[in-house]
Each structure stands twice: as C-alpha cells, then as structure tokens.
Design a protein around this motif. Structure first.
Motif, PDB file in Angstrom:
ATOM      1  N   SER A  65      -0.873   5.334   7.499  1.00 33.87           N
ATOM      2  CA  SER A  65      -1.375   4.526   8.701  1.00 33.87           C
ATOM      3  C   SER A  65      -0.340   3.751   9.064  1.00 33.87           C
ATOM      4  O   SER A  65       0.566   3.331   8.183  1.00 33.87           O
ATOM      5  CB  SER A  65      -2.745   3.679   8.574  1.00 33.87           C
ATOM      6  N   LYS A  66      -0.375   2.694   9.726  1.00 38.00           N
ATOM      7  CA  LYS A  66       0.566   1.998  10.599  1.00 38.00           C
ATOM      8  C   LYS A  66       0.713   0.561   9.147  1.00 38.00           C
ATOM      9  O   LYS A  66       1.994  -0.297   9.060  1.00 38.00           O
ATOM     10  CB  LYS A  66       0.666   0.663  11.325  1.00 38.00           C
ATOM     11  N   LYS A  67       0.015   0.718   8.727  1.00 39.93           N
ATOM     12  CA  LYS A  67      -0.211  -0.365   7.357  1.00 39.93           C
ATOM     13  C   LYS A  67       0.401  -0.070   5.899  1.00 39.93           C
ATOM     14  O   LYS A  67       0.557  -0.449   5.162  1.00 39.93           O
ATOM     15  CB  LYS A  67      -1.300  -1.182   7.245  1.00 39.93           C
ATOM     16  N   THR A  68       0.562   1.325   6.293  1.00 38.70           N
ATOM     17  CA  THR A  68       1.277   2.221   4.476  1.00 38.70           C
ATOM     18  C   THR A  68       2.599   1.602   4.935  1.00 38.70           C
ATOM     19  O   THR A  68       3.435   0.767   5.376  1.00 38.70           O
ATOM     20  CB  THR A  68       1.149   3.607   5.175  1.00 38.70           C
ATOM     21  N   SER A  69       2.835   1.136   3.703  1.00 37.39           N
ATOM     22  CA  SER A  69       4.417   0.359   3.468  1.00 37.39           C
ATOM     23  C   SER A  69       5.734   1.374   2.630  1.00 37.39           C
ATOM     24  O   SER A  69       6.361   1.549   3.405  1.00 37.39           O
ATOM     25  CB  SER A  69       4.346  -0.502   1.639  1.00 37.39           C
TER      26      SER A  69
ATOM     27  N   THR B   6       0.765  -1.040  -0.155  1.00 41.11           N
ATOM     28  CA  THR B   6       0.459  -0.220  -0.141  1.00 41.11           C
ATOM     29  C   THR B   6       1.004   1.259  -0.094  1.00 41.11           C
ATOM     30  O   THR B   6       1.545   1.270   0.432  1.00 41.11           O
ATOM     31  CB  THR B   6      -0.889  -0.003   0.876  1.00 41.11           C
TER      32      THR B   6
END
Length: 79
Positions: free
Chosen positions: A33-37, A2
């Motif tokens: 967010s923390k899920k962003t690559s 992401t």
C-alpha cells in the motif's frame, strides 16, 4: 517501518526474514500500500512487485534488507 516480502529470497526463508525484520523493530505486511516503506523482492516476484512500482514504493533485494537490518541492529536504531 513496514516491509512486504515477495518472491523467493536466496538465503532466507520468509519466516526467517520476517523474524529478522521484527527483531529490528519493523513490521511485515501481506500486501503493498502507500504506507509500505519497502518491498523486499526475491526471485519470481509477482503482483506485489508490480504494485510497488505502480505506487512508487522502494524495492530492495535480500542484500539490501540484510544491510538495513545489520545497520539497525548495530546502532540499536529501529528500521
């Protein structure tokens, strides 16, 4: 993977960048967010860049994005 786009990229429009990312198998999100690559930062990047730094998300520029996409496209891997 992401990615989040922020700022003005030198050669790509935001839609163009999004299309290339999605064609390589990635997703484009509107917020960090923390899920962003990765955050792809161009000129005049604002709060998204600050948030990426705060969360420890990797920040790349347009050249880094194109290199990543080019590698994914050549090897048929997804980003």
């Amino acid at each position: 993977m992401t990615l989040v786009l922020t700022g003005t990229l030198p050669n790509l429009t935001r839609d163009g960048a999004k299309q290339r990312i999605e064609a390589a198998g990635g997703k484009v999100a509107g917020s960090v967010s923390k899920k962003t690559s990765y955050v792809v930062a161009g000129e005049e990047a604002g709060s998204k860049l600050d948030k990426a730094r705060e969360l420890g998300v990797a920040v790349i520029d347009e050249a880094g994005l194109l290199a990543m996409i080019g590698n994914a496209t050549k090897s048929d891997d997804h980003i």
